[in-house]
Write an enzyme that holds these catalytic residues in place. Structure first.
Site, mmCIF file in Angstrom:
data_model
loop_
_atom_site.group_PDB
_atom_site.id
_atom_site.type_symbol
_atom_site.label_atom_id
_atom_site.label_comp_id
_atom_site.label_asym_id
_atom_site.label_seq_id
_atom_site.Cartn_x
_atom_site.Cartn_y
_atom_site.Cartn_z
ATOM 1 N N ASP A 185 -9.847 3.228 11.017
ATOM 2 C CA ASP A 185 -9.871 2.941 9.575
ATOM 3 C C ASP A 185 -10.649 1.645 9.339
ATOM 4 O OD1 ASP A 185 -9.306 3.051 6.863
ATOM 5 O OD2 ASP A 185 -7.289 2.221 7.057
ATOM 6 N N GLY A 199 0.843 -1.197 0.000
ATOM 7 C CA GLY A 199 0.000 0.000 0.000
ATOM 8 C C GLY A 199 0.870 1.235 0.000
HETATM 9 N N1 LIG Z 1 -1.567 -10.717 10.659
HETATM 10 C C1 LIG Z 1 -1.860 -10.917 9.375
HETATM 11 N N2 LIG Z 1 -1.988 -12.179 8.900
HETATM 12 C C2 LIG Z 1 -2.267 -12.387 7.577
HETATM 13 N N3 LIG Z 1 -2.442 -11.414 6.679
HETATM 14 C C3 LIG Z 1 -2.353 -10.143 7.093
HETATM 15 C C4 LIG Z 1 -2.060 -9.829 8.462
HETATM 16 N N4 LIG Z 1 -2.018 -8.479 8.587
HETATM 17 C C5 LIG Z 1 -2.287 -7.985 7.362
HETATM 18 N N5 LIG Z 1 -2.496 -8.966 6.461
HETATM 19 C C6 LIG Z 1 -2.791 -8.816 5.016
HETATM 20 O O1 LIG Z 1 -2.073 -7.688 4.522
HETATM 21 C C7 LIG Z 1 -2.951 -6.675 4.031
HETATM 22 C C8 LIG Z 1 -2.397 -5.290 4.395
HETATM 23 O O2 LIG Z 1 -2.250 -5.177 5.812
HETATM 24 P P1 LIG Z 1 -2.672 -3.864 6.612
HETATM 25 O O3 LIG Z 1 -4.125 -3.606 6.385
HETATM 26 O O4 LIG Z 1 -2.206 -4.002 7.997
HETATM 27 O O5 LIG Z 1 -1.790 -2.802 5.860
HETATM 28 P P2 LIG Z 1 -2.124 -1.429 5.094
HETATM 29 O O6 LIG Z 1 -3.575 -1.260 4.869
HETATM 30 O O7 LIG Z 1 -1.219 -1.340 3.911
HETATM 31 O O8 LIG Z 1 -1.582 -0.498 6.212
HETATM 32 P P3 LIG Z 1 -1.886 0.985 6.703
HETATM 33 O O9 LIG Z 1 -3.311 1.322 6.302
HETATM 34 O O10 LIG Z 1 -1.690 0.906 8.202
HETATM 35 O O11 LIG Z 1 -0.864 1.836 6.049
HETATM 36 C C9 LIG Z 1 -4.291 -6.998 4.673
HETATM 37 O O12 LIG Z 1 -5.368 -6.527 3.909
HETATM 38 C C10 LIG Z 1 -4.260 -8.523 4.767
HETATM 39 O O13 LIG Z 1 -4.598 -9.102 3.525
HETATM 40 MG MG LIG Z 2 -5.307 -2.022 5.750
#
Ligand SMILES: Nc1ncnc2c1ncn2[C@@H]1O[C@H](COP(=O)(O)OP(=O)(O)OP(=O)(O)O)[C@@H](O)[C@H]1O
Ligand SMILES: [Mg+2]
Length: 306
Positions: A191, A29
């Protein structure tokens, strides 16, 4: 000709020599990269969330903000685990002390990494995918219905849609319950979207990670509806905060409601199930739902004014 970008570098100590142990990039992301890796032993899967530094921000401010966000996320999650809220357990974290650009390795391994969080791996799917798959499956069933002429076949697919509707309602109720448990501890998510909720199926086994993929690449739904049972796990606490104000809690719910409206048009009408699950989850929940009415009114007014 488009230039092929090199894969983003990993922070130490995740720069393993053995390619078989290299973390697999699953999601990238604007704010974070998510890898599947392991913890201590290769049989224990783990999720690694790396927050890259932002070259366009002032370096001192950037480090401070990144550090704040990682610490906030780790502290909230540690508290939630203690309070029995379904979130991944925290295994390790680095909020920037080992990722200074001056300590960059020969391979540039620490370049652009503001810090990271290592957490328990959650087997399963994000709710966004589960609901999208379900909506696609319902659509296919409806098309089948239109094509079928025999009344018996018709009622079979109508029946299976009705059955699966009961299951999606139960899933939505569980989501409301999980959000209620979270709010009960004095933390709001900040969020709440269906991408930040995961569905861990019962008796889940550790599967090979799927590489970065778009929803559109997923297989066509067959005659079986997607699995809708399991446990809801809340993830992504980068914007979480401590508050017990009804207003803040209601805004959290409103964000989730809007997420359903924009991403899951067929399921939007069932959102009241989420609120029912929430209402039953803690003592102050009904007050929050009253506040939600006000938040909605404000939202509507704002969208009318533009
Ligand atoms: N503990 C976990 N185990 C398995 N998959 C995970 C886990 N944490 C996150 N994911 C996968 O990774 C994706 C991205 O994670 P996360 O939502 O934490 O990050 P992000 O949206 O990029 O972060 P942020 O919005 O904090 O910048 C999630 O949608 C999920 O598919
Ligand atoms: Mg996320």
């Amino acid at each position: 000709m488009t230039e092929i970008q090199p894969p983003p570098s990993l922070p130490q100590p995740f720069t393993y020599c053995d390619p078989a142990k290299t973390p697999v990039l699953l999601a990238q992301g604007a704010e974070a990269r998510l890898y599947k890796t392991h913890f201590i032993d290769s049989s224990i899967p783990a999720a690694l969330k790396v927050r890259p530094l932002k070259p366009y921000r002032h370096p001192i401010l950037d480090r401070r903000l990144t550090r704040q966000r990682i610490l906030q996320e780790a502290r909230c999650m540690a508290k939630l685990v203690r309070e029995g809220v379904p979130v991944p357990g925290i295994l390790a974290a680095d909020w920037g002390q080992n990722s200074d650009s001056t300590t960059e390795g020969k391979d540039g391994s620490n370049a652009n990494n503001g810090g990271w969080l290592l957490m328990e791996w959650i087997e399963g799917e994000v709710v966004r995918r589960v609901v999208n798959d379900w909506e696609r499956w319902v659509k296919t069933q409806e098309k089948l219905d239109e094509r079928e002429t025999a009344d018996t076949d018709k009622s079979a697919s109508v029946e299976s849609v009705k059955e699966s509707e009961k299951k999606i309602c139960a899933l939505l109720k569980k989501i409301g319950g999980a959000v209620g448990l979270l709010h009960k501890t004095g933390i709001i998510h900040g969020d709440l979207t269906t991408s930040n909720l995961m569905l861990r199926p019962e008796n889940s086994v550790v599967a090979e990670p799927a590489p970065l993929e778009a929803d559109t690449n997923r297989g066509q739904p067959g005659t079986e509806p997607p699995c809708l049972s399991g446990e809801i796990i809340l993830i992504d606490f980068g914007l979480a905060g401590q508050t017990v104000q009804d207003e803040d809690r209601a805004v959290d719910l409103y964000v989730l409601e809007r997420a359903f409206a924009s991403s899951h048009p067929r399921t939007e009408g069932l959102f009241k199930e989420v609120l029912d699950g929430y209402a039953e989850s803690f003592k102050g929940a009904k007050q929050v739902l009253k506040k939600l009415e006000e938040v909605r009114m404000r939202g509507r007014k704002r969208s009318m004014i533009g």
